[in-house]
Design a protein around this motif. Sequence first.
Motif, PDB file in Angstrom:
ATOM      1  N   UNK A  36      19.140 -33.121 -95.028  1.00 21.46           N
ATOM      2  CA  UNK A  36      18.022 -33.280 -94.101  1.00 21.46           C
ATOM      3  C   UNK A  36      17.151 -32.041 -94.025  1.00 21.46           C
ATOM      4  N   UNK A  37      17.741 -30.858 -94.255  1.00 21.07           N
ATOM      5  CA  UNK A  37      16.965 -29.625 -94.140  1.00 21.07           C
ATOM      6  C   UNK A  37      16.211 -29.288 -95.423  1.00 21.07           C
ATOM      7  N   UNK A  38      16.266 -30.155 -96.408  1.00 21.10           N
ATOM      8  CA  UNK A  38      15.535 -29.925 -97.638  1.00 21.10           C
ATOM      9  C   UNK A  38      16.241 -29.044 -98.638  1.00 21.10           C
ATOM     10  N   UNK A  39      17.488 -28.648 -98.377  1.00 18.64           N
ATOM     11  CA  UNK A  39      18.227 -27.825 -99.331  1.00 18.64           C
ATOM     12  C   UNK A  39      18.382 -28.569-100.655  1.00 18.64           C
ATOM     13  N   UNK A  40      18.025 -27.951-101.769  1.00 18.82           N
ATOM     14  CA  UNK A  40      18.114 -28.657-103.064  1.00 18.82           C
ATOM     15  C   UNK A  40      19.543 -29.098-103.370  1.00 18.82           C
ATOM     16  N   UNK A  41      19.645 -30.284-103.924  1.00 14.79           N
ATOM     17  CA  UNK A  41      20.929 -30.833-104.335  1.00 14.79           C
ATOM     18  C   UNK A  41      21.160 -30.526-105.808  1.00 14.79           C
ATOM     19  N   UNK A  42      22.272 -29.874-106.105  1.00 14.63           N
ATOM     20  CA  UNK A  42      22.654 -29.535-107.472  1.00 14.63           C
ATOM     21  C   UNK A  42      23.953 -30.259-107.792  1.00 14.63           C
ATOM     22  N   UNK A  86      22.957 -39.045-108.825  1.00 13.46           N
ATOM     23  CA  UNK A  86      22.318 -38.147-109.786  1.00 13.46           C
ATOM     24  C   UNK A  86      20.804 -38.288-109.766  1.00 13.46           C
ATOM     25  N   UNK A  87      20.329 -39.491-109.505  1.00 19.40           N
ATOM     26  CA  UNK A  87      18.882 -39.703-109.470  1.00 19.40           C
ATOM     27  C   UNK A  87      18.226 -38.941-108.328  1.00 19.40           C
ATOM     28  N   UNK A  88      18.994 -38.590-107.305  1.00 22.97           N
ATOM     29  CA  UNK A  88      18.443 -37.855-106.166  1.00 22.97           C
ATOM     30  C   UNK A  88      18.613 -36.353-106.304  1.00 22.97           C
ATOM     31  N   UNK A  89      19.257 -35.909-107.396  1.00 26.25           N
ATOM     32  CA  UNK A  89      19.523 -34.479-107.563  1.00 26.25           C
ATOM     33  C   UNK A  89      18.262 -33.737-108.007  1.00 26.25           C
ATOM     34  N   UNK A  90      18.255 -32.437-107.739  1.00 29.07           N
ATOM     35  CA  UNK A  90      17.174 -31.569-108.190  1.00 29.07           C
ATOM     36  C   UNK A  90      17.511 -30.866-109.496  1.00 29.07           C
ATOM     37  N   UNK A  91      18.814 -30.772-109.806  1.00 28.17           N
ATOM     38  CA  UNK A  91      19.257 -30.079-111.015  1.00 28.17           C
ATOM     39  C   UNK A  91      20.688 -30.501-111.299  1.00 28.17           C
ATOM     40  N   UNK A  92      21.018 -30.627-112.588  1.00 22.38           N
ATOM     41  CA  UNK A  92      22.385 -30.938-112.995  1.00 22.38           C
ATOM     42  C   UNK A  92      22.857 -29.874-113.985  1.00 22.38           C
ATOM     43  N   UNK A  93      24.044 -29.351-113.758  1.00 25.87           N
ATOM     44  CA  UNK A  93      24.692 -28.436-114.709  1.00 25.87           C
ATOM     45  C   UNK A  93      25.784 -29.191-115.463  1.00 25.87           C
ATOM     46  N   UNK A  94      25.787 -29.082-116.781  1.00 23.27           N
ATOM     47  CA  UNK A  94      26.893 -29.622-117.561  1.00 23.27           C
ATOM     48  C   UNK A  94      27.440 -28.530-118.472  1.00 23.27           C
TER      49      UNK A  94
END
Length: 308
Positions: A36-42, A86-94
Motif C-alpha cells: 500500500x505504501x508503494x514500496x517496490x515488489x521484487x 509476478x505480473x505485479x512485480x517491479x523486478x525479478x532476480x533469477x
Amino acid sequence: MPKFGTRMGRILASVAAVAVVAGCSTANSAPGDRADDGTPLVLTTFTVIADMVRAVGGDDVRVESITKVGAEIHGYEPTPSDLRNAASADLIFDNGFGLERWFEDFVATLDVPHVVLTEGIEPIAISTGDYQGLPNPHAWMSPIAGQTYVDNIVAGLSELVPDAAARFEERGAAYRNELQGVAEQLTVFLAALDPDHRLLVTCEGAFSYLARDLGLDEAYLWPVNSDTQGTPQQIRKVIELIQDRNVPAVFCETTVNSASQQQVASESGAEFAGKLFVDSLSEPDGPVPTYLDLLRYDVNLIADGLMQ
C-alpha cells in the motif's frame, strides 16, 4: 535443458487474461501485490537469493520468493498464482546458468525486467551426464562467487530505486565483507583436513564451486537433479572411489531423497553424515534461516564428517 510440458502451456493460457490486472493494489491485496505504501515488489526464483536481496534491499524494497522453503528448484512448475504475482512485480532476480529450467517460459508473457545474478561469474562446467559441458548452476554455494551475486543485486536495485542507491551500496559492502569472512574461514578448515580425505561426496553435483573454494575433489551420484537419481553404475563408481580414498563420510541434500546415498554409505563403510542445504533455506526457526547460515552450516557439517 528440458522444456515445459503441456501443464505449463495450460497455466500460461489460464492466466493470460488476468495477468494485466494483477498489479492493481487494494486494501485487501493478496501476497505478491504491490504494498500500500508503494514500496517496490521484487521477486526471486528461490529462497536463498530472496534472503540475499533482502539483506541488500532493506526496507527500500519488499522481497518475495516464487518458490517456497523446501522446494526443489530445478523442475519447479509455476502455478497460476505465481504468474499473477509476478505480473505485479517491479523486478525479478533469477540465478541463471540453467538452474531455473522453467524460468524462460515463466517470464515470456510478463512485462517485468529481470536480473541474472550469475552474470560475471566464470562457470564450472558439468562434467558428466545429459548436461555435460553446460554451466553448473550452483554458484551461490561459493562465498567468493556469492559476492558477485551481491554486486548484481546492488546494481539491479539501484536501477529500480535510484534514490536508495547509496543505501544499497552500503548494505552490499557490509554483506560482501561477511561473505569474505566465511571464505577466509574455509582456509582454516582446509589446513586441518587430512589430504587423503579431501573428497566431497554428495547426491547431486551441487558443490563444485564450494569444493573449488575448499580445495576438495568432488564426487556425486548424479550431476543435476532429474527423474533418474543414482543409477547402479553411478552408485558402484562412487562406492569404489570412497573405498580407494578411505573417505570417512558422505552427504546428501535436503531437497532430494537420500536413499541412494544411504546405500553408498552402507556398502562403502563411510558414514552418512547428514543433509546439506543447497536450493532452499529452512523455516525461520530452523538451522539455516539465512544464506550466511546456510554456508556456515554446510561447511561445519562437511568439516565434522571429513575430519573424523
